[in-house]
Design an enzyme around this catalytic site. Structure first.
Site, mmCIF file in Angstrom:
data_model
loop_
_atom_site.group_PDB
_atom_site.id
_atom_site.type_symbol
_atom_site.label_atom_id
_atom_site.label_comp_id
_atom_site.label_asym_id
_atom_site.label_seq_id
_atom_site.Cartn_x
_atom_site.Cartn_y
_atom_site.Cartn_z
ATOM 1 N N HIS A 127 -2.701 6.921 3.540
ATOM 2 C CA HIS A 127 -1.283 6.969 3.914
ATOM 3 C C HIS A 127 -0.694 8.291 3.453
ATOM 4 C CE1 HIS A 127 -1.585 2.939 5.169
ATOM 5 N NE2 HIS A 127 -0.875 2.313 4.254
ATOM 6 N N CYS A 182 0.807 -1.225 0.000
ATOM 7 C CA CYS A 182 0.000 0.000 0.000
ATOM 8 C C CYS A 182 0.844 1.282 0.000
ATOM 9 C CB CYS A 182 -0.957 0.011 1.185
ATOM 10 S SG CYS A 182 -0.183 -0.337 2.770
#
Lengths: 357, 357, 357, 357
Positions: free
Chosen positions: D248, D148
């Site tokens: 993120h 990710c």
């Protein structure tokens, strides 16, 4: 100096016991018990220490043993932080071996001859132990620490009931800290970030039941506690988990049986004036101020008020008339101190002051 | 297509109105009013946009005007997100100029001829407007949106009262999201991280009072709302701010006047079966399912359930008997949708369906 | 016992000064200065106390004065927590009146004859004061506390530079606590809940500049600090605000000029072995362990490690080789202790040990 | 309409696949595989649904099967959300049975003939599959979704490398959301409240390695990907877990090999102008704007920007010169969309557009 042991030493409650016993003037921590997987290791190697205070130097090198009475036979008192899954037979074995066990587990709370004690509230229930010791000075015993949210609830009620007579209806909605759930794994982060969990398994039932025992009276022969009946006291709890690390907040309301109801100011004075027996006995950890009555509108707050009297004091705010029952107010208590491990330590101090250990 | 304006367009509630009006099938947003400091600027330059959805393209280039009725004279409906400090005279001027004002401010909520409306609960109170229009088709009017936490409280009560008769005692302890406090500055981060604030200024009083108006009946001539008396309905609220972005959770309990109390299952069925009038009228934003009755123990949760029916549906969980009153349950509502701006939009849709704008 | 005063006493930094001065063995807090609005009130009435420790009894009844040198003339040392908006002329007036000012404000940090001091790092810069006092024993002076995130950055660098020679490239990405933003209003809750703010106004520039001054050398005559040049040291900072109450975390990497680079183990030993001068001087607040080198993969963590050595110790973890520069590691420092008020107290203790106050 | 299956359907990634496949114009979800414990149950009964969107009606009644190729033989594409502990042999069996597997697990990412794909970055690596199919139209294959945090890192680098040539040094410090850790149990609440965890097991190594593969070129015969060498590209990652649910954030800096460095404005234009191939191919989920270049100082922020282009767009802010390398900037990507399940769906759409499934 009395010798102390801790069961379930690597767990969340066990870690707190160890912190509170470090540099304690009355107790010297000598024995740490945990699962067979940890036994044989130095404590520092066995534990995943997660407290905000550092692991005490004095505990680091203690070699962990299994939770067997034989290993604890030199202990004057044993604090149990065992999970309910394991506490039952182990604590029983310890008691039968003549040991003094103070337990945070729920297993024996409902036994009528086991005191369920919040040390700033009902130390008189320890007379069951005194009675037992009178019959057999070598008898072991178990004392149960109450559920964490129950401790905060009953603390301000005790002086009120003493002064104004019984409460017959009581509601509490809790906003409970996540430290109460331990940490293996405890509450998942994704469940608590920007969220509330409006449910804590078994908690409401514990609060509703334990309140009736803690506020109950001893039987005439001091051998058991008599539960307040459902007819005499109705308790309703709604429990929530919130994004707070330590400190349970409770919004409570209650009605007195006696309809000659005091004023808000009288109520607050009664709360402020209350001095718990543990303090009168000179116990080391007893709060100087048992109940802090805060006057600012927006208090108590967990982050600001949970450490009053090192977490042994309970804070009360927003005392006011309630349109449905008689009064409502906000109560804050430190769930791992007065609501768990700290309670156990203070119970032991009371036992010591009363020559029961 | 009706023409819409927004007052207080740069504020927290104003931004939500703008989001909800973007691509709305019934309303076209044409006028944005804000403080003189913002007036004259393009909206995109005047606003500090803080929504999780992007600023709609259609609103970016609208030149902000001052909050004067003259500027809004072509609007069929004006949504007001003004602060209470400013709303009073401005909204009055707008009404007197013949405009239809739907306001989130508290200023006129207690006027007996101003409907205080939760659109999924008491749209029948809009008959006051119908009545007014019958007398003077050009009359302006103000409709007030309820306080956010009141909206969540009354939503499940309405179908229960319709079916089982009046509730005479009601308690609610709220766990309220911070978005309800706006953002200039709103709730400071240091006050809400690892913390709870057990107080929201004026909120408890609003909840206790507004509930009695919203559940009240119209006068025989449809000109005013008759408040339920304190004798007939006692409401007690305890309000807390918690670390949740959107979504107010409330732990409520209540007692019916009629002692022939339904079962928990009957209660849940009544809640599930409730279809709000707005949905029957075919309003665009009306929830298909007004009340979601959740069966899992640990629901509703703000993060998981606040967006049901785009925030226009209210979730109810943990319906169970209450030892003190009759029932207790957990209610979750989206405070900026059904509790504020969204409510205003749905009220406008109802007015439109009823040919009142 | 020296007499101390605090400027900006009601603010966030001022409150911390007051906490740290309570029961201090060297300083007695006697004068509290704040805005004219607060002047004349008892401190307890003037302040909105927001610390997790209670307001010290000894400070409660001090009557707040205005920030005028005349009011502080009996102070041996004055700690300034003033906002930059006010600090400039006030601190100058104090210095010119012969007072010793230790300031948390940024206003004079870039003056070459004003020491910019992190007390566990560059107390030798205080020789500027010694030099000044030699020339005029009655001279006042200003000493600046560094920016909070700079303090954490330079702490581990100092022993490394002493041992291995200059660092010529340095990057830091910070994850900064919200307490650093004060609380009027500080960081809004809605901005920090489930969020990061990747920007702190002026912070990156401060870190990049201050590092070059703090690691710089005194001029031969001890009258000024010589900044390290951009050619000799490149610093790059990226600053973020995160949902942490206290404790700045920094992910840093750096390269030595000398290409004879030590091993990771040597580096860690050098950090562990470092004993700051303040500790050698016996200063009350000096950390016993200046740099804590943590070996667990997932440390330091703000909640668990920020209070090491009462917040005067800095923690370093995950020391490892860096593919781009030489080394990378995680540094944690307590932003309100070693990064602000605490730093001021320790500077005063050093001044006292060196007979400069 | 192609038939789709999901492996690991009850897990965190599996749930996201199911959400994204509901009402998908190209794929019809027909088969759900999970552990033997879940097999045989309806999905709604097998899953502990934890998404903020409700469980799609169309998935509720699908009976879960075991993760055996035989059960998925009618699937045109199988999305795997299996844990690395199980993914190895299962995905291999599926591939050998001729199935098209798109996997979020790490097990096969480092195989040189397995494409490691961020669909908005390197869809050309899917030519390995085209090549394989040319040789054997019935061949199964595995395509790996990247880690990710790698996805967010490489997204803005791709257009820069295309335009300005290779990057030879790259650093990233991540602030990663907790949803990336799944939820059984994922990150414990007590570890992330008022805290940061400066470590994510294996993550830094993944980022440093995967970047070199994703930005690498295909071998001349399209059979393998050639890794960029350590000499040509140095990558340094420092990974942190923070209290964010989704999204993120990465603070990155980088240096071009070519010393004829573009200006900040040129860089931003290149990023803004980039249109990913998936969008040109008309893929349903492809972002209209691949890279959003934000001009406000304090953006991107996870709460405000993570959902741009439904989470398939990546946001970049604070593009500026870096004193150590050439440039620094903040990158935000939605870790469960472009960083995990969403990436898998978009890869499948590209395969479909290229007639590879």
């Amino acid at each position: 100096m009395k010798t102390a042991g801790v069961l379930g030493a690597t767990g969340s409650v066990g870690q707190r016991f160890i912190l509170l016993l470090a540099d304690h003037p009355d107790f010297e921590l000598k024995v740490l018990g945990a699962s067979p997987r940890s036994a044989g290791k130095k404590y520092v190697d066995a534990v995943n220490w997660k407290q905000t205070d550092l692991l005490p130097e004095s505990a680091k090198d203690i070699v962990v043993v299994e939770c067997k009475a034989e290993e604890f036979k030199d202990c004057d008192v044993v604090f149990s932080g065992l999970d309910a899954d394991y506490a039952g037979p182990i604590e029983k074995e310890f008691m039968e071996a003549g040991l003094a066990v103070i337990s945070n587990a729920k297993n024996y709370r409902r036994e009528e001859d086991v005191p369920l004690v919040v040390p700033i509230v009902n130390p008189e229930h320890l007379d069951i132990v005194a009675q037992k010791k009178k019959q057999n000075p070598k008898a072991g015993f178990i004392i149960c620490i109450s559920n964490c949210s129950t401790a905060g609830l009953v603390a301000p009620l005790k002086p009120l009931v003493e002064k104004y007579g019984p409460i017959d209806a009581l509601t509490t909605t809790t906003l409970q800290a996540i430290s109460g759930a331990g940490f293996s794994p405890g509450v998942p982060g994704i469940d608590i970030l920007d969220n509330i969990i409006p449910y804590i398994g078994g908690e409401e039932d514990k609060m509703e039941w334990e309140t009736k025992k803690i506020l109950g009276k001893l039987s005439p022969d001091n051998s058991t506690v008599e539960l307040i009946s459902e007819d005499d006291l109705k308790v309703s709890a709604q429990c929530n988990r919130v994004a707070v690390s330590d400190g349970h907040t409770e919004c409570i309301s209650f009605r007195f049986k006696n309809r000659n109801v005091p004023s808000v100011e009288e109520l607050k004075k009664t709360l402020s004036d209350y001095v718990c027996d543990a303090y009168k006995l000179g116990c080391h950890s007893a709060p100087k101020q048992t109940i802090h009555v805060l006057e600012q509108n927006d208090r108590p707050q967990p982050r600001l008020d949970r450490n009053r009297d090192n977490g042994y004091g309970v804070s009360v705010g927003r005392v006011r008339a309630d349109p449905v029952l008689d009064f409502k107010m906000v109560v804050l208590s430190h769930n791992t101190i007065i609501g768990a491990a700290g309670s156990g330590i203070l119970i032991a101090e009371i036992l010591l002051a009363k020559n029961l250990i």
